[in-house]
Design a protein around this motif. Structure first.
Motif, PDB file in Angstrom:
ATOM      1  N   TYR A  96      11.381  -3.532  -1.838  1.00  0.00           N
ATOM      2  CA  TYR A  96      11.551  -4.511  -2.921  1.00  0.00           C
ATOM      3  C   TYR A  96      12.097  -5.821  -2.364  1.00  0.00           C
ATOM      4  CZ  TYR A  96      12.695  -6.385  -7.508  1.00  0.00           C
ATOM      5  OH  TYR A  96      12.749  -7.164  -8.631  1.00  0.00           O
ATOM      6  N   VAL A  97      13.141  -5.729  -1.551  1.00  0.00           N
ATOM      7  CA  VAL A  97      13.762  -6.915  -0.960  1.00  0.00           C
ATOM      8  C   VAL A  97      12.779  -7.675  -0.075  1.00  0.00           C
ATOM      9  CG1 VAL A  97      15.505  -7.644   0.735  1.00  0.00           C
ATOM     10  CG2 VAL A  97      16.132  -6.078  -1.107  1.00  0.00           C
ATOM     11  N   LEU A  98      11.897  -6.959   0.593  1.00  0.00           N
ATOM     12  CA  LEU A  98      10.954  -7.596   1.518  1.00  0.00           C
ATOM     13  C   LEU A  98       9.636  -7.998   0.867  1.00  0.00           C
ATOM     14  CD1 LEU A  98      11.596  -5.524   4.747  1.00  0.00           C
ATOM     15  CD2 LEU A  98      12.486  -7.775   4.116  1.00  0.00           C
ATOM     16  N   GLY A  99       9.549  -7.948  -0.470  1.00  0.00           N
ATOM     17  CA  GLY A  99       8.395  -8.518  -1.147  1.00  0.00           C
ATOM     18  C   GLY A  99       7.606  -7.616  -2.062  1.00  0.00           C
ATOM     19  N   ASN A 100       7.904  -6.333  -2.109  1.00  0.00           N
ATOM     20  CA  ASN A 100       7.193  -5.440  -3.016  1.00  0.00           C
ATOM     21  C   ASN A 100       7.905  -5.471  -4.366  1.00  0.00           C
ATOM     22  OD1 ASN A 100       5.533  -3.555  -4.152  1.00  0.00           O
ATOM     23  ND2 ASN A 100       6.394  -1.814  -3.035  1.00  0.00           N
ATOM     24  N   ASN A 101       7.768  -6.612  -5.073  1.00  0.00           N
ATOM     25  CA  ASN A 101       8.423  -6.832  -6.362  1.00  0.00           C
ATOM     26  C   ASN A 101       7.496  -7.685  -7.220  1.00  0.00           C
ATOM     27  OD1 ASN A 101       9.020  -9.714  -5.766  1.00  0.00           O
ATOM     28  ND2 ASN A 101      10.385  -8.827  -4.237  1.00  0.00           N
ATOM     29  N   PRO A 102       7.789  -7.861  -8.491  1.00  0.00           N
ATOM     30  CA  PRO A 102       6.891  -8.603  -9.384  1.00  0.00           C
ATOM     31  C   PRO A 102       6.571 -10.029  -8.927  1.00  0.00           C
ATOM     32  CG  PRO A 102       8.495  -7.400 -10.671  1.00  0.00           C
ATOM     33  CD  PRO A 102       8.903  -7.257  -9.229  1.00  0.00           C
ATOM     34  N   MET A 103       7.492 -10.679  -8.216  1.00  0.00           N
ATOM     35  CA  MET A 103       7.249 -12.052  -7.754  1.00  0.00           C
ATOM     36  C   MET A 103       6.523 -12.093  -6.419  1.00  0.00           C
ATOM     37  SD  MET A 103      10.713 -14.022  -8.804  1.00  0.00           S
ATOM     38  CE  MET A 103      10.037 -15.547  -8.201  1.00  0.00           C
ATOM     39  N   GLU A 104       6.377 -10.938  -5.787  1.00  0.00           N
ATOM     40  CA  GLU A 104       5.782 -10.848  -4.451  1.00  0.00           C
ATOM     41  C   GLU A 104       6.458 -11.822  -3.490  1.00  0.00           C
ATOM     42  OE1 GLU A 104       1.560 -11.305  -4.969  1.00  0.00           O
ATOM     43  OE2 GLU A 104       1.381  -9.344  -5.913  1.00  0.00           O
ATOM     44  N   MET A 105       7.773 -11.921  -3.605  1.00  0.00           N
ATOM     45  CA  MET A 105       8.595 -12.790  -2.772  1.00  0.00           C
ATOM     46  C   MET A 105       9.668 -11.937  -2.123  1.00  0.00           C
ATOM     47  SD  MET A 105      11.259 -15.807  -3.834  1.00  0.00           S
ATOM     48  CE  MET A 105      10.034 -16.902  -4.493  1.00  0.00           C
ATOM     49  N   ASN A 106       9.914 -12.176  -0.851  1.00  0.00           N
ATOM     50  CA  ASN A 106      10.998 -11.430  -0.243  1.00  0.00           C
ATOM     51  C   ASN A 106      12.297 -12.198  -0.428  1.00  0.00           C
ATOM     52  OD1 ASN A 106      11.841 -12.879   2.317  1.00  0.00           O
ATOM     53  ND2 ASN A 106       9.631 -12.793   2.571  1.00  0.00           N
ATOM     54  N   TYR A 107      13.393 -11.502  -0.404  1.00  0.00           N
ATOM     55  CA  TYR A 107      14.702 -12.102  -0.609  1.00  0.00           C
ATOM     56  C   TYR A 107      15.474 -12.246   0.692  1.00  0.00           C
ATOM     57  CZ  TYR A 107      13.699 -11.224  -5.499  1.00  0.00           C
ATOM     58  OH  TYR A 107      13.109 -11.212  -6.730  1.00  0.00           O
ATOM     59  N   LEU A 108      14.808 -12.073   1.799  1.00  0.00           N
ATOM     60  CA  LEU A 108      15.410 -12.272   3.110  1.00  0.00           C
ATOM     61  C   LEU A 108      14.994 -13.663   3.570  1.00  0.00           C
ATOM     62  CD1 LEU A 108      17.146 -10.777   5.187  1.00  0.00           C
ATOM     63  CD2 LEU A 108      15.038 -10.048   6.287  1.00  0.00           C
ATOM     64  N   PHE A 109      15.924 -14.568   3.571  1.00  0.00           N
ATOM     65  CA  PHE A 109      15.649 -15.985   3.808  1.00  0.00           C
ATOM     66  C   PHE A 109      15.025 -16.219   5.181  1.00  0.00           C
ATOM     67  CE2 PHE A 109      16.894 -20.430   4.586  1.00  0.00           C
ATOM     68  CZ  PHE A 109      16.389 -20.997   3.434  1.00  0.00           C
ATOM     69  N   GLY A 110      13.892 -16.913   5.180  1.00  0.00           N
ATOM     70  CA  GLY A 110      13.220 -17.251   6.420  1.00  0.00           C
ATOM     71  C   GLY A 110      12.278 -16.188   6.940  1.00  0.00           C
ATOM     72  N   TYR A 111      12.074 -15.123   6.187  1.00  0.00           N
ATOM     73  CA  TYR A 111      11.217 -14.020   6.627  1.00  0.00           C
ATOM     74  C   TYR A 111       9.903 -14.063   5.872  1.00  0.00           C
ATOM     75  CZ  TYR A 111       9.558  -9.230   7.253  1.00  0.00           C
ATOM     76  OH  TYR A 111       8.796  -8.129   7.548  1.00  0.00           O
TER      77      TYR A 111
END
Length: 82
Positions: free
Chosen positions: A13-28
């Motif tokens: 989820y944190v790395l992009g498997n979420n509704p926004m398809e955005m990861n929450y790890l800055f710069g990754y």
């Protein structure tokens, strides 16, 4: 096994498997938050600033000046998503 699967799902989820398809790890990756509420990421390296001066960068519509690579953000802001 349930705990392991849950942990894996959280990392995904944190790395992009979420509704926004955005990861929450800055710069990754290719799609990550551009407006991180972090003084070190927002204020230019060569700026001379005091305690109150940081608000002009916090409230700026421009993306962060510096990349806080590896920082884990708390999630999207209602004001600025990308």
């Amino acid at each position: 096994m349930d705990l392991l699967n849950f942990a894996i799902s959280q990392v995904e989820y944190v790395l992009g498997n979420n509704p926004m398809e955005m990861n929450y790890l800055f710069g990754y990756g290719n799609k990550y938050p551009q407006y991180v509420h972090h003084r070190g990421a927002s204020i230019p390296v060569d700026a001379t600033t005091g305690c109150e001066d940081g608000f002009k960068w916090l409230n700026s519509t421009n993306p962060n000046q510096n990349l806080a690579i590896g920082a884990l953000v708390g999630g999207p802001s209602k004001m600025r998503l990308v």
